[in-house]
Motif scaffolding. Sequence first.
Motif, PDB file in Angstrom:
ATOM      1  N   TYR A  13       0.835  -1.212   0.000  1.00 39.19           N
ATOM      2  CA  TYR A  13       0.000   0.000   0.000  1.00 39.19           C
ATOM      3  C   TYR A  13       0.863   1.251   0.000  1.00 39.19           C
ATOM      4  O   TYR A  13       0.527   2.271  -0.620  1.00 39.19           O
ATOM      5  N   THR A  37     -10.835   3.949 -10.911  1.00 37.08           N
ATOM      6  CA  THR A  37     -11.595   3.338  -9.826  1.00 37.08           C
ATOM      7  C   THR A  37     -10.722   2.356  -9.049  1.00 37.08           C
ATOM      8  O   THR A  37      -9.632   1.970  -9.500  1.00 37.08           O
ATOM      9  N   GLU A  38     -11.203   1.945  -7.886  1.00 37.98           N
ATOM     10  CA  GLU A  38     -10.466   0.969  -7.084  1.00 37.98           C
ATOM     11  C   GLU A  38     -10.235  -0.319  -7.869  1.00 37.98           C
ATOM     12  O   GLU A  38      -9.146  -0.901  -7.825  1.00 37.98           O
ATOM     13  N   LEU A  41      -7.509   0.204 -10.419  1.00 40.50           N
ATOM     14  CA  LEU A  41      -6.188   0.247  -9.794  1.00 40.50           C
ATOM     15  C   LEU A  41      -5.747  -1.153  -9.366  1.00 40.50           C
ATOM     16  O   LEU A  41      -4.558  -1.495  -9.476  1.00 40.50           O
ATOM     17  N   CYS A  42      -6.698  -1.955  -8.918  1.00 35.53           N
ATOM     18  CA  CYS A  42      -6.370  -3.346  -8.581  1.00 35.53           C
ATOM     19  C   CYS A  42      -5.826  -4.084  -9.804  1.00 35.53           C
ATOM     20  O   CYS A  42      -4.826  -4.809  -9.725  1.00 35.53           O
ATOM     21  N   ARG A  49      -7.982  -5.280  -3.286  1.00 35.14           N
ATOM     22  CA  ARG A  49      -8.759  -4.063  -3.059  1.00 35.14           C
ATOM     23  C   ARG A  49      -8.432  -3.445  -1.697  1.00 35.14           C
ATOM     24  O   ARG A  49      -8.474  -2.229  -1.534  1.00 35.14           O
ATOM     25  N   VAL A  52      -5.418  -1.220  -2.204  1.00 37.64           N
ATOM     26  CA  VAL A  52      -5.787   0.025  -2.883  1.00 37.64           C
ATOM     27  C   VAL A  52      -6.522   0.954  -1.924  1.00 37.64           C
ATOM     28  O   VAL A  52      -6.219   2.150  -1.850  1.00 37.64           O
ATOM     29  N   ARG A  53      -7.466   0.415  -1.170  1.00 39.58           N
ATOM     30  CA  ARG A  53      -8.241   1.243  -0.250  1.00 39.58           C
ATOM     31  C   ARG A  53      -7.363   1.866   0.823  1.00 39.58           C
ATOM     32  O   ARG A  53      -7.561   3.023   1.199  1.00 39.58           O
ATOM     33  N   ILE A  56      -5.372   4.722  -0.864  1.00 39.80           N
ATOM     34  CA  ILE A  56      -6.241   5.869  -1.164  1.00 39.80           C
ATOM     35  C   ILE A  56      -6.665   6.581   0.112  1.00 39.80           C
ATOM     36  O   ILE A  56      -6.645   7.821   0.194  1.00 39.80           O
ATOM     37  N   SER A  57      -7.029   5.824   1.142  1.00 38.52           N
ATOM     38  CA  SER A  57      -7.458   6.421   2.407  1.00 38.52           C
ATOM     39  C   SER A  57      -6.345   7.258   3.028  1.00 38.52           C
ATOM     40  O   SER A  57      -6.588   8.360   3.531  1.00 38.52           O
ATOM     41  N   ARG A  67     -12.378  12.791  -1.819  1.00 34.67           N
ATOM     42  CA  ARG A  67     -13.478  12.007  -2.350  1.00 34.67           C
ATOM     43  C   ARG A  67     -14.703  12.882  -2.574  1.00 34.67           C
ATOM     44  O   ARG A  67     -14.980  13.783  -1.778  1.00 34.67           O
ATOM     45  N   THR A  73     -12.729   9.460  -6.549  1.00 34.29           N
ATOM     46  CA  THR A  73     -11.594  10.092  -5.883  1.00 34.29           C
ATOM     47  C   THR A  73     -10.881  11.015  -6.859  1.00 34.29           C
ATOM     48  O   THR A  73     -10.641  10.649  -8.009  1.00 34.29           O
TER      49      THR A  73
END
Length: 243
Positions: A13, A37-38, A41-42, A49, A52-53, A56-57, A67, A73
Amino acid sequence: MEKLNTASQIPLYHQLKQIIIEDVESGKYEVGEQLPTEIELCDYYSVSRITVRRAISDLVDEKVLYRKQGKGTFVSEAKIERELISIGSFSDITTESGKEPSTQILGTKIKKPSKELCKLLTISRDEDVLELRRLLSINDEPFIIETSHYPISRFPNLETYITSNQSTYKILRENYDVEIVKAEKTLDVKLSNPEQSEIFECDTNSVLYLLKKTAFDKKDEVVHVSNSLFLASKVTFTFTVKE
């Protein structure tokens, strides 16, 4: 497409975060541009996922990304600096900074004041106040949700002068010969509710700054009180102290 190093001791990550940051800095993703999108990106980086999350978070928390609820995003722009101790109107301050201000009236109503408003405006419970709710934008981007209260006894028919394209402070000067010369402010934080999140196009429970202001005229009389909400990811408050 740059691949992640699964053999590295650096978490996946974190590697993905660095790639996205470099893509933003290089201009691959421009300010305001939507990221893939997620799921995309995956696929691009062959990661889960969850990875990725997490990336991004973290970037949203670090204000690199933001967001829009239900939309995706996007790349953040540089925060807008706001002088905490300024007393000028939103329109004047924004125009002086070289940006384009705009105002949308969310609602006006005449009502009886609460006990707190009576104390702040130094009026009785029998007097009416004008509640004015506005959305103030900069370059068409929502910037402030503002709720102001004015004593009707001092500003009769004020609601008839209020328009979307004119500064309220200018209305006070030209129609009531009142000019704001001093303001007392307090700054707090709160989390956005669903209505505020929809207006700001952010997630529910996003961090907001709550700026409470009491404005005074040359006679040191209270002109109005207001609560202004700012999306914390879009603004930095500054203040200047002179010896």
